[in-house]
Structure formats: structure tokens, C-alpha cells
Design a protein around this motif. Structure first.
Motif, mmCIF file in Angstrom:
data_model
loop_
_atom_site.group_PDB
_atom_site.id
_atom_site.type_symbol
_atom_site.label_atom_id
_atom_site.label_comp_id
_atom_site.label_asym_id
_atom_site.label_seq_id
_atom_site.Cartn_x
_atom_site.Cartn_y
_atom_site.Cartn_z
ATOM 1 N N LEU A 282 47.032 40.354 17.174
ATOM 2 C CA LEU A 282 47.212 40.810 18.548
ATOM 3 C C LEU A 282 46.312 39.995 19.467
ATOM 4 N N LYS A 283 46.721 39.860 20.725
ATOM 5 C CA LYS A 283 46.040 38.982 21.667
ATOM 6 C C LYS A 283 45.311 39.788 22.750
ATOM 7 N N SER A 284 44.217 39.220 23.219
ATOM 8 C CA SER A 284 43.491 39.750 24.367
ATOM 9 C C SER A 284 43.990 39.024 25.612
ATOM 10 N N GLY A 285 44.338 39.802 26.647
ATOM 11 C CA GLY A 285 45.004 39.227 27.812
ATOM 12 C C GLY A 285 44.064 38.524 28.774
ATOM 13 N N LEU A 286 44.289 37.230 28.998
ATOM 14 C CA LEU A 286 43.519 36.459 29.969
ATOM 15 C C LEU A 286 44.075 36.737 31.366
ATOM 16 N N HIS A 287 43.187 36.941 32.358
ATOM 17 C CA HIS A 287 43.635 37.223 33.712
ATOM 18 C C HIS A 287 42.537 36.893 34.711
ATOM 19 N N ARG A 288 42.916 36.870 35.977
ATOM 20 C CA ARG A 288 41.955 36.676 37.063
ATOM 21 C C ARG A 288 42.463 37.425 38.285
ATOM 22 N N VAL A 289 41.618 37.551 39.296
ATOM 23 C CA VAL A 289 41.997 38.182 40.561
ATOM 24 C C VAL A 289 41.734 37.182 41.676
ATOM 25 N N VAL A 290 42.748 36.973 42.524
ATOM 26 C CA VAL A 290 42.636 36.042 43.634
ATOM 27 C C VAL A 290 42.875 36.788 44.943
ATOM 28 N N THR A 291 42.636 36.119 46.050
ATOM 29 C CA THR A 291 42.874 36.712 47.355
ATOM 30 C C THR A 291 44.362 36.977 47.550
ATOM 31 N N ALA A 292 44.673 38.149 48.059
ATOM 32 C CA ALA A 292 46.067 38.482 48.317
ATOM 33 C C ALA A 292 46.690 37.449 49.260
ATOM 34 N N HIS A 293 48.009 37.320 49.176
ATOM 35 C CA HIS A 293 48.690 36.223 49.858
ATOM 36 C C HIS A 293 49.055 36.577 51.296
ATOM 37 N N GLY A 294 48.934 35.588 52.180
ATOM 38 C CA GLY A 294 49.426 35.700 53.550
ATOM 39 C C GLY A 294 48.845 36.880 54.294
ATOM 40 N N ASP A 295 49.736 37.679 54.908
ATOM 41 C CA ASP A 295 49.283 38.829 55.688
ATOM 42 C C ASP A 295 48.558 39.855 54.830
ATOM 43 N N GLN A 296 48.806 39.842 53.519
ATOM 44 C CA GLN A 296 48.131 40.803 52.657
ATOM 45 C C GLN A 296 46.627 40.539 52.566
ATOM 46 N N ALA A 297 46.212 39.334 52.938
ATOM 47 C CA ALA A 297 44.776 39.042 52.940
ATOM 48 C C ALA A 297 44.031 39.889 53.960
ATOM 49 N N ASN A 298 44.774 40.471 54.893
ATOM 50 C CA ASN A 298 44.151 41.325 55.906
ATOM 51 C C ASN A 298 44.085 42.787 55.474
ATOM 52 N N LEU A 299 44.560 43.091 54.282
ATOM 53 C CA LEU A 299 44.560 44.463 53.794
ATOM 54 C C LEU A 299 43.316 44.749 52.960
ATOM 55 N N ASP A 300 42.943 46.002 52.942
ATOM 56 C CA ASP A 300 41.849 46.471 52.097
ATOM 57 C C ASP A 300 42.446 46.755 50.716
ATOM 58 N N ARG A 301 42.187 45.875 49.750
ATOM 59 C CA ARG A 301 42.810 46.005 48.432
ATOM 60 C C ARG A 301 41.931 46.854 47.525
ATOM 61 N N VAL A 302 42.464 47.955 47.031
ATOM 62 C CA VAL A 302 41.729 48.855 46.152
ATOM 63 C C VAL A 302 42.525 49.033 44.864
ATOM 64 N N SER A 303 41.841 48.955 43.728
ATOM 65 C CA SER A 303 42.458 49.157 42.424
ATOM 66 C C SER A 303 41.665 50.199 41.654
ATOM 67 N N VAL A 304 42.338 50.834 40.718
ATOM 68 C CA VAL A 304 41.720 51.832 39.844
ATOM 69 C C VAL A 304 41.903 51.360 38.406
ATOM 70 N N LEU A 305 40.798 51.271 37.665
ATOM 71 C CA LEU A 305 40.808 50.713 36.319
ATOM 72 C C LEU A 305 40.187 51.693 35.331
ATOM 73 N N PHE A 306 40.845 51.847 34.175
ATOM 74 C CA PHE A 306 40.293 52.612 33.066
ATOM 75 C C PHE A 306 40.145 51.686 31.867
ATOM 76 N N THR A 307 39.100 51.898 31.082
ATOM 77 C CA THR A 307 38.961 51.127 29.850
ATOM 78 C C THR A 307 38.738 52.064 28.675
ATOM 79 N N GLY A 308 39.180 51.625 27.519
ATOM 80 C CA GLY A 308 38.928 52.343 26.280
ATOM 81 C C GLY A 308 38.279 51.407 25.279
ATOM 82 N N ARG A 309 37.130 51.830 24.752
ATOM 83 C CA ARG A 309 36.413 51.046 23.749
ATOM 84 C C ARG A 309 36.232 51.882 22.496
ATOM 85 N N PRO A 310 36.015 51.233 21.350
ATOM 86 C CA PRO A 310 35.743 52.003 20.130
ATOM 87 C C PRO A 310 34.396 52.703 20.200
ATOM 88 N N ASN A 311 34.253 53.736 19.389
ATOM 89 C CA ASN A 311 32.961 54.406 19.250
ATOM 90 C C ASN A 311 31.907 53.383 18.851
#
Length: 364
Positions: A282-311
Motif C-alpha cells: 500500500l502507498k502513502s499519498g504524496l500531496h501539497r497545498v497551494v494558493t487557491a486559483h484566481g478569484d478564490q485567492a481572495n477567499l478565507d480557505r478553511v479545512s478540517v483534518l482528522f488523523t488516525g495513528r496506531p497505538n
């Protein structure tokens, strides 16, 4: 700060902002939470096939009450986190302290690259630890006064997210022909894990200020088993399937594709524990976050993230199954670190990599 009250949920207020049609996008495969909960053979096989390639998929939450509740809770939390981070003074937010142990990022307020006025410019986050809420309490610890009134929301939403986490882990167990409980019993809500709930805010940038020239969070893989992301404004990117890599973490710039936010869905990706447990199957997903495009750069971008790790005590070593490549005798003879030691060391390694660390804050 006055207590923030949660507005009554209205799904019409949480439609994601569409991406412009001309942008190159990665169409994530969709998986049904209802089918996974029913142990549908075809759907569980689909999940493993996806995770053997990219580790990224969209989970449809709207075909089961558990999923719908989680979606509604995430939308409420988005509004709460956005209000707090956009209005609370920086000096107050910084009093929500991170752990003294350097490199453990599951608790407290974090921010990177401020503008000269003490306002977060690139990214800021509030991190709610699962350990203090569910595992053995830390004596004398409690949420700051501006978060304390919402503790029940934080507990409820992390409980819901953990149930979804276990559904995904059970699907992986099933298709990898592992004994039931191999994953689900080692990812417990009430055991110390350094898992967390994170609300991230990427403030508006506008155009012409150089943000287009640098990602807000550089390319990385998550030091977890599973990450579950809710987002409403574009910014997340993952590499195309045929990406050209300069090294294992650096695709060429034209290899990055945008991921569309979808109402009623969350974006799921596997993290770094899964390639270890499955010896690369199984693979671990590579990713990044960039500035939203065009007019969306003027928006307040909010995300909600949950993580699960082993004991914490789980050994970081490949499991045994006909679906998992066997280790060599030399590999099998090496002692395995506990999950806590392994995870802490990996994240601390980011601090030692000055190039990455000076560019942007590590995600998880």
C-alpha cells in the motif's frame, strides 16, 4: 473573547467553490461508506486497489447516517474554526501551547510566516489532541477558554471520524487477508496515539504578492495511518499517475493536478505507516497545498483534518499475509521501533531538514 455559538446547520451554505474548468484536475475515485460498512466485496477491493496505487480517494458520506452526521459536524467546525482564527488576537491564540516535546504536532496553535502585523499569512491551525480528550487525561490540562465551550463538539466529531477510520481499516484487513482486528484493534480511540483533529486556515492572499510562486504547504506524506480531510475551497494537489519525479518527494511542476472539493465527501489518504505494515503493498499519498486559483485567492480557505495513528506500542514492522510481500531474513531480524518512537523520530526529522522546514510548516 465572547463564546461563539454554533449556527443551525444549513447544507446550502457548504457547497464547495467550483474550480475553473481549464485547470488540470485529478478525478479521485469515489467509494461508498455504506458499502464499506456492509463489507461489500467489490467496494473493499476497490479501496485496496486505490491504496496500492495512490492512496487517495473520495469517501461518499451521504449514503449512511454515520457519514451524514460527520459531514454536518465538519461543516459546523469549519465555521467555528474560521471565526476563531480570523477574529481572535494572535497573542491569545499562541497561548494554546504545543507540546514541549519538539516535533509532536497534535496539540496547540501553530502558524507560519506572518505579515508584520502578527497575522498569519500562509497557514495557521488549531490542533485538538485525541489523547487528552479520550486517553488517560494529562493532569492539569484543559482546552483554552475560547475552545472549552466546544469540547463536546470536538469529542463527538472525533468519535464519528474514528468510526469511519475503523471502517476503512476493516476493509484493508479484509482484502489483505489479515486477521480481523489486526488494524482496528491497534488504532483505538482511548489509547495514546498522538492522533488529532486539526482546523487549518489559509488566509486570503489576493494577487500579485508572490504567493503564486510558492506552495503554502510543501510536498509531503503524512506520518499517520489514515488522514481524512474536509475542504471547501481548492488548493490541494496530488501528482498525476504518470508523474516524472526528480526524487521520491519531488515531482516535476507540471505533474501536479488539482483536487476538486466535493459536497458530502471527504478526501481520504493513507499515510506512512501503511507502506511499513504492508511492506510496500500500500502507498502513502504524496500531496501539497497551494494558493487557491484566481478569484478564490481572495477567499478565507478553511479545512478540517482528522488523523488516525496506531497505538504507541505497536511495532512498526511488516505484517504476515499472502497479500503482503515477505521480508528478507536480514530485514526480519532488525528490531522494530514502537509507533511512538518511529513517529516522533520521523517528524523530528523535518526539523533537521532546514530546506523544507524553512519553507513551510510540516503538515502532520
Amino acid at each position: 473573547m465572547a463564546t461563539v455559538t454554533l449556527e443551525q446547520f444549513n447544507p446550502a451554505n457548504f457547497e464547495p467553490i467550483p474550480l475553473p474548468d481549464h485547470l488540470p484536475t485529478y478525478e479521485l475515485p469515489r467509494v461508498s461508506i455504506s458499502k464499506l460498512m456492509g463489507k461489500d466485496e467489490a467496494e473493499t477491493k476497490t479501496v485496496v486497489d486505490i491504496c496500492a496505487r495512490t492512496g487517495f480517494f473520495l469517501l461518499n458520506l451521504m449514503d449512511h447516517p454515520l457519514g451524514r452526521n460527520l459531514w454536518e459536524s465538519a461543516c459546523k467546525l469549519r465555521n467555528l474554526g474560521q471565526h476563531i482564527m480570523a477574529t481572535l488576537p494572535e497573542e491569545d491564540k499562541k497561548l494554546f501551547l504545543q507540546r514541549e516535546e519538539r516535533g509532536v504536532l497534535d496539540r496547540g496553535y501553530t502558524s507560519s510566516a506572518r505579515d508584520g502585523q502578527g497575522v498569519a499569512k500562509f497557514v495557521e491551525s488549531i490542533n485538538i489532541p485525541r489523547d487528552e480528550l479520550f486517553a488517560k487525561p494529562t493532569p492539569g490540562w484543559e482546552l483554552p477558554s475560547w475552545l472549552k465551550p466546544h469540547e463536546d463538539l470536538f469529542k463527538n466529531i472525533q468519535t464519528e471520524a474514528h468510526k469511519v477510520e475503523l471502517v476503512i481499516l476493516a476493509a484493508l484487513e479484509q482484502q489483505l487477508e489479515l486477521k480481523p482486528g489486526t488494524f482496528t484493534d491497534t488504532h483505538q480511540l482511548e489509547a495514546p496515539t498522538h492522533s488529532f483533529l486539526r482546523v487549518l486556515r489559509y488566509p486570503p492572499t489576493g494577487d500579485g504578492n508572490g504567493m503564486r510562486e510558492r506552495p503554502r504547504v510543501f510536498a509531503h506524506r503524512d506520518v499517520v495511518s489514515i488522514s481524512m480531510l474536509f475542504t471547501w475551497v481548492s488548493g490541494l494537489q496530488i501528482p498525476r499517475d504518470d508523474a516524472v519525479y526528480l526524487n521520491s518527494d519531488t515531482p516535476t511542476e507540471d505533474s501536479w493536478l488539482w483536487v476538486r472539493p466535493e459536497a458530502g465527501h471527504m478526501i481520504v489518504n493513507l499515510g506512512d505507516t501503511m507502506p511499513i505494515f504492508t511492506n510496500g503493498a500500500l502507498k502513502s499519498g504524496l500531496h501539497r497545498v497551494v494558493t487557491a486559483h484566481g478569484d478564490q485567492a481572495n477567499l478565507d480557505r478553511v479545512s478540517v483534518l482528522f488523523t488516525g495513528r496506531p497505538n504507541w506500542g505497536v511495532p512498526m514492522a511488516p505484517l504476515v499475509s499472502s497479500k503482503i510481500p515477505a521480508q528478507s531474513a536480514e530485514e526480519a531480524a532488525r528490531p522494530a521501533d514502537s509507533c511512538k518512537v518511529w513517529g516522533d523520530n520521523v517528524i523530528k526529522g523535518y526539523y533537521k531538514d532546514n530546506v523544507k522546514w524553512n519553507k513551510a510548516e510540516v503538515s502532520v
